[in-house]
Design an enzyme around this catalytic site. Structure first.
Site, PDB file in Angstrom:
ATOM      1  N   LYS A 263       1.617 -10.094  -1.008  1.00 28.38           N
ATOM      2  CA  LYS A 263       1.738  -8.664  -0.652  1.00 28.38           C
ATOM      3  C   LYS A 263       0.106  -8.175  -0.513  1.00 28.38           C
ATOM      4  O   LYS A 263      -0.434  -8.190  -1.711  1.00 28.38           O
ATOM      5  CB  LYS A 263       2.465  -7.946  -1.738  1.00 28.38           C
ATOM      6  CG  LYS A 263       2.444  -6.328  -1.782  1.00 28.38           C
ATOM      7  CD  LYS A 263       3.182  -5.606  -2.815  1.00 28.38           C
ATOM      8  CE  LYS A 263       2.976  -4.186  -2.730  1.00 28.38           C
ATOM      9  NZ  LYS A 263       3.997  -3.571  -3.837  1.00 28.38           N
ATOM     10  N   ASP A 268      -1.416   1.871  -2.489  1.00 32.47           N
ATOM     11  CA  ASP A 268       0.066   2.334  -2.496  1.00 32.47           C
ATOM     12  C   ASP A 268       0.045   3.782  -3.075  1.00 32.47           C
ATOM     13  O   ASP A 268       0.044   3.792  -4.254  1.00 32.47           O
ATOM     14  CB  ASP A 268       0.810   1.326  -3.225  1.00 32.47           C
ATOM     15  CG  ASP A 268       2.294   1.929  -3.463  1.00 32.47           C
ATOM     16  OD1 ASP A 268       2.464   2.724  -2.713  1.00 32.47           O
ATOM     17  OD2 ASP A 268       3.037   1.233  -4.021  1.00 32.47           O
ATOM     18  N   LYS A 275       3.649   9.081  -5.755  1.00 33.00           N
ATOM     19  CA  LYS A 275       3.269   8.431  -7.183  1.00 33.00           C
ATOM     20  C   LYS A 275       2.651   9.700  -7.997  1.00 33.00           C
ATOM     21  O   LYS A 275       1.986  10.636  -7.283  1.00 33.00           O
ATOM     22  CB  LYS A 275       2.617   7.348  -7.252  1.00 33.00           C
ATOM     23  CG  LYS A 275       2.981   6.027  -6.814  1.00 33.00           C
ATOM     24  CD  LYS A 275       2.154   4.929  -7.104  1.00 33.00           C
ATOM     25  CE  LYS A 275       2.803   3.532  -6.470  1.00 33.00           C
ATOM     26  NZ  LYS A 275       3.961   3.247  -7.282  1.00 33.00           N
ATOM     27  N   ASP A 286      -2.825  -3.243  -5.294  1.00 32.68           N
ATOM     28  CA  ASP A 286      -1.386  -3.355  -4.955  1.00 32.68           C
ATOM     29  C   ASP A 286      -1.779  -4.620  -3.799  1.00 32.68           C
ATOM     30  O   ASP A 286      -0.554  -4.952  -3.284  1.00 32.68           O
ATOM     31  CB  ASP A 286      -0.720  -2.255  -4.410  1.00 32.68           C
ATOM     32  CG  ASP A 286       0.941  -2.568  -4.504  1.00 32.68           C
ATOM     33  OD1 ASP A 286       1.145  -3.130  -5.487  1.00 32.68           O
ATOM     34  OD2 ASP A 286       1.519  -1.620  -3.973  1.00 32.68           O
ATOM     35  N   ASP A 345       8.437   4.514  -1.919  1.00 32.47           N
ATOM     36  CA  ASP A 345       7.434   3.716  -2.740  1.00 32.47           C
ATOM     37  C   ASP A 345       7.836   2.433  -2.960  1.00 32.47           C
ATOM     38  O   ASP A 345       7.094   1.604  -3.637  1.00 32.47           O
ATOM     39  CB  ASP A 345       7.289   4.558  -4.246  1.00 32.47           C
ATOM     40  CG  ASP A 345       6.305   4.110  -5.077  1.00 32.47           C
ATOM     41  OD1 ASP A 345       5.318   3.285  -4.512  1.00 32.47           O
ATOM     42  OD2 ASP A 345       6.038   4.728  -6.199  1.00 32.47           O
ATOM     43  N   GLU A 347       7.813  -0.078  -1.217  1.00 28.52           N
ATOM     44  CA  GLU A 347       7.245  -0.612   0.216  1.00 28.52           C
ATOM     45  C   GLU A 347       6.874  -1.986   0.131  1.00 28.52           C
ATOM     46  O   GLU A 347       7.023  -2.715   1.265  1.00 28.52           O
ATOM     47  CB  GLU A 347       5.942   0.472   0.527  1.00 28.52           C
ATOM     48  CG  GLU A 347       4.658  -0.098  -0.057  1.00 28.52           C
ATOM     49  CD  GLU A 347       4.899  -0.244  -1.398  1.00 28.52           C
ATOM     50  OE1 GLU A 347       5.420   0.611  -2.052  1.00 28.52           O
ATOM     51  OE2 GLU A 347       3.848  -1.075  -2.136  1.00 28.52           O
ATOM     52  N   ARG A 349       8.529  -4.711  -0.818  1.00 28.27           N
ATOM     53  CA  ARG A 349       9.577  -5.491  -0.251  1.00 28.27           C
ATOM     54  C   ARG A 349       9.767  -5.259   1.386  1.00 28.27           C
ATOM     55  O   ARG A 349      10.221  -6.199   2.089  1.00 28.27           O
ATOM     56  CB  ARG A 349      10.982  -5.260  -0.836  1.00 28.27           C
ATOM     57  CG  ARG A 349      11.356  -3.615  -0.897  1.00 28.27           C
ATOM     58  CD  ARG A 349      12.345  -3.407  -2.144  1.00 28.27           C
ATOM     59  NE  ARG A 349      11.712  -3.147  -3.324  1.00 28.27           N
ATOM     60  CZ  ARG A 349      12.200  -2.809  -4.542  1.00 28.27           C
ATOM     61  NH1 ARG A 349      13.611  -2.701  -4.407  1.00 28.27           N
ATOM     62  NH2 ARG A 349      11.592  -2.485  -5.605  1.00 28.27           N
TER      63      ARG A 349
HETATM   64  N1  BES Z   1       3.182  -1.289  -6.270  1.00 27.88           N
HETATM   65  C1  BES Z   1       4.304  -0.601  -6.939  1.00 27.88           C
HETATM   66  C2  BES Z   1       4.702  -1.656  -8.085  1.00 27.88           C
HETATM   67  C3  BES Z   1       3.733  -1.491  -9.456  1.00 27.88           C
HETATM   68  C4  BES Z   1       4.004  -0.268 -10.066  1.00 27.88           C
HETATM   69  C5  BES Z   1       2.863  -2.500  -9.729  1.00 27.88           C
HETATM   70  C6  BES Z   1       2.991  -0.294 -11.307  1.00 27.88           C
HETATM   71  C7  BES Z   1       2.245  -2.500 -10.683  1.00 27.88           C
HETATM   72  C8  BES Z   1       2.323  -1.302 -11.619  1.00 27.88           C
HETATM   73  C9  BES Z   1       5.488  -0.871  -6.129  1.00 27.88           C
HETATM   74  O1  BES Z   1       5.225  -0.630  -4.639  1.00 27.88           O
HETATM   75  C10 BES Z   1       6.323   0.326  -6.504  1.00 27.88           C
HETATM   76  O2  BES Z   1       5.926   1.422  -6.566  1.00 27.88           O
HETATM   77  N2  BES Z   1       7.724  -0.161  -7.061  1.00 27.88           N
HETATM   78  C11 BES Z   1       8.522   0.806  -7.419  1.00 27.88           C
HETATM   79  C12 BES Z   1       9.791   0.391  -6.709  1.00 27.88           C
HETATM   80  C13 BES Z   1      10.843   1.705  -6.949  1.00 27.88           C
HETATM   81  C14 BES Z   1      10.747   2.830  -6.228  1.00 27.88           C
HETATM   82  C15 BES Z   1      12.222   0.951  -6.598  1.00 27.88           C
HETATM   83  C16 BES Z   1       8.374   0.993  -8.900  1.00 27.88           C
HETATM   84  O3  BES Z   1       8.303  -0.268  -9.505  1.00 27.88           O
HETATM   85  O4  BES Z   1       8.310   1.909  -9.519  1.00 27.88           O
HETATM   86 ZN    ZN Z   2       3.537  -1.238  -4.012  1.00 30.84          ZN
HETATM   87 MN    MN Z   3       5.248   1.434  -4.206  1.00 38.31          MN
END
Ligand code: BES
Ligand code: ZN
Ligand code: MN
Length: 497
Positions: A263, A268, A275, A286, A345, A347, A349
């Site tokens: 990734k 992000d 966020k 990210d 968010d 994104e 995947r």
């Molecule tokens: N990049 C984030 C995941 C992340 C969050 C990595 C905190 C490290 C620390 C990812 O893109 C994300 O925002 N995931 C969301 C998914 C949810 C909306 C289903 C998450 O984990 O909150």
């Molecule tokens: Zn992310």
């Molecule tokens: Mn995200």
């Protein structure tokens, strides 16, 4: 850091610091293979309980003039029976940190005292040098004042390794540590200095002088490939996406390659589902999955491993510009499946799905992907273990074995049909958001599995918790900053592929 390899001699009349490694015994302390006067110096401190030779413990003897050196640095390894290569990696970090604290610019390492406990001695030496170089990492690119510290280390050989052997081990350790530090640089670089275009350029620059072929698909080419996920995520940003491809041929063309997917989300913000501000700056990390894959490819090429490996890094920003994707939008993935975007968010995947389908078309022997995919992974495993998911026990075991050799920690997580059910869409084939609140890293893995070609062994590594700020777990990682996790494990997996 410059290294020298020499036979150690006690009448050298050296001016610098000699570093020796010590283990405690019931009444005394051992410094394997060291002169009597060195032993007596350390013993005095041991008897007076100033120094117990425990792991990560150290004592500096200024102007001690023993063993032919001006200063002596004693480092503890702890109980002989419990010493692992990871302990020697940590001892490498302690060596660097203590020499830096003493403002030493040169030092000589007494290898016999270090390697007595490691089997084979060469593995211990590799771990030690890795630890030292990983600890020396300092991201000061944007600081006006650079600090000078230890810049030359001599590996003093005794009976346990020949100078020729030490030189070849040193080269391997340097390649691995430098590749990991490259991954850290890519991660620590902020979003405005590490856009998808700049990430692609950094990958190409790092590959110069190796056999790697690096290309990056432009937005027009990504459109041609119908990568609806990567395009959907990128459309809210003024920075164009890139799809980075790195190819390494180390074996016959008939041998199926190992595919690595990472990734490469260079920032992000969450997109329209923005966020919260606290710690949002950390989302410059990210792209650590992509950066780790790039680092691993550089190491694999420099080590000239006899294997075919291809890396794919979908790279984009996730922003909330006027043309950003909206909650509820439906995207079409490269493989034709449709996805409703219930949370912008989620994104990672979306960009990975196109990369996994692209990698699958290559008919690889296996696919391993790395991503800072879910906050749920951090909740589940904290910052000690990388969570791994997969569809093939053999490949899962290969990743576990690779991690055992590199000293990194992985934990196999469950992935079952329930997780797949949670990702079904209402108005499209799939949803990018689970219908339940829990097991968010497993449902994300289930989503990804829809884009892995039939019969291809696949492992997904969620490095959300381990990608940065792991210095409280590993003394050779920065307390604040990218860890470079999984670079060395991926190289080990490629080595045995
Ligand atoms: N990049 C984030 C995941 C992340 C969050 C990595 C905190 C490290 C620390 C990812 O893109 C994300 O925002 N995931 C969301 C998914 C949810 C909306 C289903 C998450 O984990 O909150
Ligand atoms: Zn992310
Ligand atoms: Mn995200």
């Amino acid at each position: 850091m410059k290294f020298q390899v020499k036979k150690l001699s006690s009448d050298a009349e050296e001016t610098g610091t000699l570093v020796v490694f010590t283990t405690p015994s019931k009444k005394s302390v051992s410094v394997d293979g060291a002169d009597q006067e060195i032993l007596l110096t350390v013993e005095e401190a041991f008897t007076n309980k100033v120094f117990e030779a425990q792991p990560k413990e150290s004592l500096f003897f200024r102007n001690s003039y023993v063993g032919g050196f001006k200063h002596l640095l004693a480092i503890g390894l702890g109980d002989t029976k419990k010493i692992s290569n990871e302990n020697l990696r940590e001892a490498g970090a302690v060596t660097y940190q203590q020499l830096k604290a003493q403002k030493a610019l040169t030092a000589t390492v007494h290898l016999d005292s270090l390697l007595k406990q490691s089997k084979p001695a060469t593995d211990g030496l590799q771990a030690f040098v890795e630890g030292l170089l990983l600890a020396a990492y300092d991201f000061d690119h944007f600081k006006s004042k650079k600090t000078t510290s230890l810049d030359s280390v001599t590996l003093g050989c005794g009976k346990l390794v020949t100078t020729a052997k030490a030189k070849s081990v040193l080269e391997v350790a340097e390649i691995l540590a430098e590749a990991t530090n490259l991954t850290r640089i890519l991660g620590d670089s902020p979003g405005n200095k590490m856009t998808p275009t700049l990430l692609a350029k950094a990958a190409a620059d790092a590959a110069k002088g190796t056999k790697l072929k690096v290309t990056a698909l432009t937005k027009a080419q990504i459109e041609k490939e119908k990568m609806g996920g990567l395009l959907g995520v990128a459309q809210g940003s003024s920075e164009d996406p890139r799809f980075i491809i790195m190819e390494y041929k180390g074996a016959a063309a008939s041998k199926k390659p190992l595919c690595l997917v990472g990734k490469g989300l260079t920032f992000d913000s969450g997109g329209i589902d923005l966020k919260p501000p606290a710690n949002m700056h950390e989302m410059k990390y990210d792209m650590q999955g992509g950066a780790a894959v790039i680092g691993a490819m550089i190491a694999i090429a420099k080590l000239k491993l006899k294997v075919n490996v291809v890396a794919y890094v979908p790279s984009s920003e996730n922003m909330s510009g006027a043309s950003a994707m909206k909650p509820g939008d439906v995207l079409t993935a490269r493989n034709g499946k449709t996805i409703e975007v219930l949370n912008t968010d989620a994104e990672g995947r979306l960009i990975l799905m196109d990369a996994l389908s692209y990698a699958s078309d290559r008919k690889p022997g296996a696919i391993i992907d790395l991503a800072t995919l879910t906050g749920a992974m951090v909740v589940a495993l904290g910052n000690s273990h990388t969570g791994i998911y997969g569809n093939d026990d053999k490949l899962i075991n290969k990743v576990k074995e690779g991690a055992d050799r590199s000293g990194e920690k992985v934990w196999h997580m469950p992935l079952i049909s329930d997780h797949h059910d949670d990702m079904k869409g209402t108005h499209a084939d799939l949803s990018n958001l689970s219908s339940t609140r829990y097991a968010g890293s497993a449902t994300a893995a289930a989503f990804l599995s829809n884009f892995v070609g039939e019969g291809i062994p696949w492992v997904h590594c969620d490095i959300a918790g381990t990608g940065w700020n792991t210095g409280n777990r590993q003394n050779y990682s920065p307390a604040k900053g990218a860890s470079g996790v999984m670079v060395r494990t991926l190289v080990e997996v490629a080595r045995k592929f």
